[in-house]
Design an enzyme around this catalytic site. Structure first.
Site, short mmCIF file in Angstrom:
data_model
loop_
_atom_site.label_atom_id
_atom_site.label_comp_id
_atom_site.label_asym_id
_atom_site.label_seq_id
_atom_site.Cartn_x
_atom_site.Cartn_y
_atom_site.Cartn_z
N LYS A 30 -15.69 -28.39 -0.47
CA LYS A 30 -15.11 -27.10 -0.05
C LYS A 30 -14.47 -27.21 1.33
O LYS A 30 -13.36 -26.74 1.55
CB LYS A 30 -16.22 -26.03 -0.07
CG LYS A 30 -15.74 -24.65 0.30
CD LYS A 30 -16.56 -23.57 -0.37
CE LYS A 30 -17.95 -23.43 0.23
NZ LYS A 30 -17.96 -22.79 1.55
N SER A 31 -15.17 -27.85 2.26
CA SER A 31 -14.63 -27.96 3.63
C SER A 31 -13.30 -28.72 3.62
O SER A 31 -12.33 -28.32 4.28
CB SER A 31 -15.63 -28.71 4.52
OG SER A 31 -16.81 -27.97 4.65
N ARG B 24 -20.30 -10.81 9.29
CA ARG B 24 -20.50 -12.06 10.05
C ARG B 24 -19.75 -12.05 11.39
O ARG B 24 -18.69 -11.43 11.51
CB ARG B 24 -20.08 -13.26 9.19
CG ARG B 24 -20.94 -13.34 7.94
CD ARG B 24 -20.53 -14.47 7.04
NE ARG B 24 -20.77 -15.77 7.64
CZ ARG B 24 -20.41 -16.92 7.08
NH1 ARG B 24 -19.77 -16.92 5.92
NH2 ARG B 24 -20.68 -18.06 7.68
N ARG C 298 -9.22 -27.46 4.41
CA ARG C 298 -8.43 -28.16 5.42
C ARG C 298 -7.17 -28.79 4.83
O ARG C 298 -6.12 -28.84 5.48
CB ARG C 298 -9.30 -29.22 6.11
CG ARG C 298 -10.34 -28.58 7.07
CD ARG C 298 -11.51 -29.50 7.30
NE ARG C 298 -12.43 -29.03 8.32
CZ ARG C 298 -13.42 -28.15 8.13
NH1 ARG C 298 -13.60 -27.59 6.94
NH2 ARG C 298 -14.23 -27.82 9.12
N LYS D 280 -25.01 -16.92 8.10
CA LYS D 280 -24.18 -17.48 7.01
C LYS D 280 -23.79 -16.35 6.05
O LYS D 280 -23.83 -15.18 6.44
CB LYS D 280 -24.95 -18.60 6.30
CG LYS D 280 -25.23 -19.80 7.18
CD LYS D 280 -23.94 -20.50 7.55
CE LYS D 280 -24.19 -21.68 8.48
NZ LYS D 280 -22.94 -22.24 9.00
N SER E 290 -21.05 -25.80 15.56
CA SER E 290 -20.28 -25.18 14.47
C SER E 290 -18.95 -25.89 14.30
O SER E 290 -18.09 -25.89 15.19
CB SER E 290 -20.03 -23.70 14.77
OG SER E 290 -19.03 -23.21 13.91
N ASP F 25 -25.91 -26.30 5.24
CA ASP F 25 -25.78 -25.52 4.00
C ASP F 25 -26.84 -25.88 2.96
O ASP F 25 -26.91 -25.26 1.90
CB ASP F 25 -24.38 -25.73 3.40
CG ASP F 25 -23.30 -25.09 4.26
OD1 ASP F 25 -23.61 -24.12 4.99
OD2 ASP F 25 -22.15 -25.56 4.21
C1 S3P Z 1 -18.08 -25.43 7.44
C2 S3P Z 1 -18.93 -25.39 8.52
C3 S3P Z 1 -20.28 -24.83 8.47
C4 S3P Z 1 -20.77 -24.60 7.06
C5 S3P Z 1 -19.71 -24.02 6.18
C6 S3P Z 1 -18.51 -24.93 6.13
C7 S3P Z 1 -16.74 -26.01 7.61
O1 S3P Z 1 -20.28 -23.60 9.17
O2 S3P Z 1 -21.90 -23.78 7.06
O3 S3P Z 1 -20.17 -23.83 4.87
O4 S3P Z 1 -16.07 -26.30 6.59
O5 S3P Z 1 -16.31 -26.20 8.75
P1 S3P Z 1 -20.46 -23.56 10.79
O6 S3P Z 1 -19.39 -24.34 11.37
O7 S3P Z 1 -20.35 -22.12 11.18
O8 S3P Z 1 -21.84 -24.11 11.02
#
Ligand code: S3P
Length: 443
Positions: A28-29, A129, A33, A353, A174, A326
């Site tokens: 997902k991350s 959030r 991107r 979260k 983060s 996560d």
């Molecule tokens: C993510 C960073 C994390 C994670 C999220 C995905 C990302 O959050 O919990 O599911 O893709 O950069 P934080 O950066 O707020 O810890």
């Protein structure tokens, strides 16, 4: 798009041994991107293995709203024709990021140094959030921000006309804050520097370098110092998205706790900034083999072979939390099936979260007969090797809470219910068919 208001209750029943191959979705991350950097490049970026979960689809729609051409070519195969750094157009409508904190925070960063105005919203979970953690550093670049009470969504950003570069030390570990600042730094002249005292996932740095930006990371006494040269011309890259270790965690956990299970999970990212759960599971005595380790698209990947076996409780140290942030909900489920206490330290970020994940897990596990305690920054599960089950868990619009309790139900003595499995589609749209193919009984 926001998750529909109608709840989708689900129930997981005690299941026989799980077997087979689990092809989990793209990371997902990295998917977010790839779309954003594709949109900030000049020319065509070809992406394979993209996660087609709602969170990422919302980011794709947002990139179109900012002027990029985004097209789906086939399953997980997408192309993006970007507008270049500083080339975003002003969107006509409001940008709805649905459930996705990563989507909204990274996109805010990507537009904050371009002289356009955009308004961001999201679903009930995202609207609760904190956004100040991102909009505060973005204001240092010269953009103007208005938001609802408590720096929550909706947020409107009037991008900086003459952006200045920023040097910023992230106050909490983060990757979203780090990434938002780096993406804003793309359209600021000179060097933008982010300092993080604890390492967080480094996909933005890796991908920016892959797209031709000049970006360096130095390990110093202060922590990681990441320096980006502003105003690069990003060059389109083919992006092969590896499979998501955070999604893999669910079938992996199921195989570890359902007696007799033996499954294979191919092509999972083993990026060291995402590896904390797997290190922890090995410490617990889990039977996991990392087969065929290789490099795919700039990320280390491996095929996981996972078998059921006895597990023991462990302590996860504070400095490991970011690399498994996560995965704590599913670890707390696994910990019920281990013997002895599992103590999770340094986990207070879980409270902000998609839900307060500590509260959601403590409540749901207790409702299913587990012995669990929490403090503001820790969670402890007293594992007995089994879970009575028979209870209901409340999902709070949080995909990982829903999947964690459905996995718990496969190995509990009685079925486990969740009030709403709908949010699972944000990150793992094929969760149900994939788990059923392995032998899981989920209705
Ligand atoms: C993510 C960073 C994390 C994670 C999220 C995905 C990302 O959050 O919990 O599911 O893709 O950069 P934080 O950066 O707020 O810890």
């Amino acid at each position: 798009m926001s998750h529909s208001a109608e709840l989708l209750p689900m129930i997981a029943h005690p299941s026989g041994p799980l077997s087979g191959t689990a092809q989990v979705p793209g990371d997902k991350s990295i998917s977010h991107r790839a779309l954003i950097l594709g949109a900030l490049s000049v020319g065509e970026t070809h992406i394979t293995g993209l996660l087609e979960g709602q969170d990422v689809l919302d980011t794709a729609k947002a990139m179109q709203a900012f002027g990029a051409q985004v097209e789906r070519l086939g399953i997980g195969e997408w192309k993006v024709n970007g507008v270049g750094v500083g080339g975003f157009a002003e969107p006509e409508g409001v940008i709805d990021c649905g459930n996705s904190g990563t989507g909204v925070r990274l996109i805010m960063g990507a537009m904050a140094t371009t002289p356009i105005t955009a308004t961001f919203t999201g679903d009930a979970s995202l609207s609760r959030r904190p956004m100040g953690r991102v909009t505060d550093p973005l204001q240092l670049f010269g953009c103007e921000v208005t938001s609802r009470e408590g720096k929550r969504l909706p947020v409107t950003i009037k991008g900086a006309t003459d952006a200045v570069p920023v040097r910023y030390q992230t106050p909490v570990a983060s990757a979203q804050i780090k990434s938002a600042v780096l993406l804003a730094g793309l359209n600021a002249p000179g060097e933008t520097v982010v300092i993080e005292t604890e390492p967080t996932r480094d996909h933005t740095e890796r991908m920016l370098a892959g797209f031709g930006a000049t970006i360096t990371t130095q390990i110093t006494d202060q922590g990681r110092v990441i320096t980006l040269q502003g105003r690069p011309e990003l060059k389109p890259q083919p992006v092969a998205v590896p499979r998501d270790p955070s999604s893999a965690a669910f079938p992996v956990a199921a195989a570890l706790i359902v007696p007799g299970s033996d499954i294979r999970v191919p092509g999972v990212s083993r990026n060291p900034t995402r590896d904390g759960l797997y290190i922890t599971l090995l410490e617990m005595g889990a039977d996991i083999t990392f087969d065929n380790e290789r490099d795919e698209g700039g990320e280390p990947v491996a095929d996981l072979i996972v078998r059921h076996g006895p597990l023991k409780g462990v302590t996860t140290p504070h400095d490991r939390a970011a690399s498994m942030i996560d995965e704590f909900p599913i670890l707390s489920v696994i910990a019920c099936f281990a013997t002895g206490p599992t103590v999770m330290q340094g986990v207070k970020e879980l409270r902000v979260k998609e839900s307060d994940r500590i509260a959601a897990m403590v409540d749901g596990l207790r409702a299913n007969g587990a012995s669990v305690e929490d403090t503001e920054d820790t969670m402890t599960v007293h594992g007995t090797g089994s879970l009575p089950g028979g209870g209901m868990a409340v999902t709070h619009l949080d995909h990982r809470i829903a999947m964690s309790f459905l996995v718990a139900g496969l190995a509990a003595q009685q079925p486990v219910r969740v009030d709403d499995g709908g949010p699972i589609a944000t990150s793992f749209p094929d969760f149900l068919p994939l788990m059923r193919d392995l032998g899981a009984r989920i209705d």
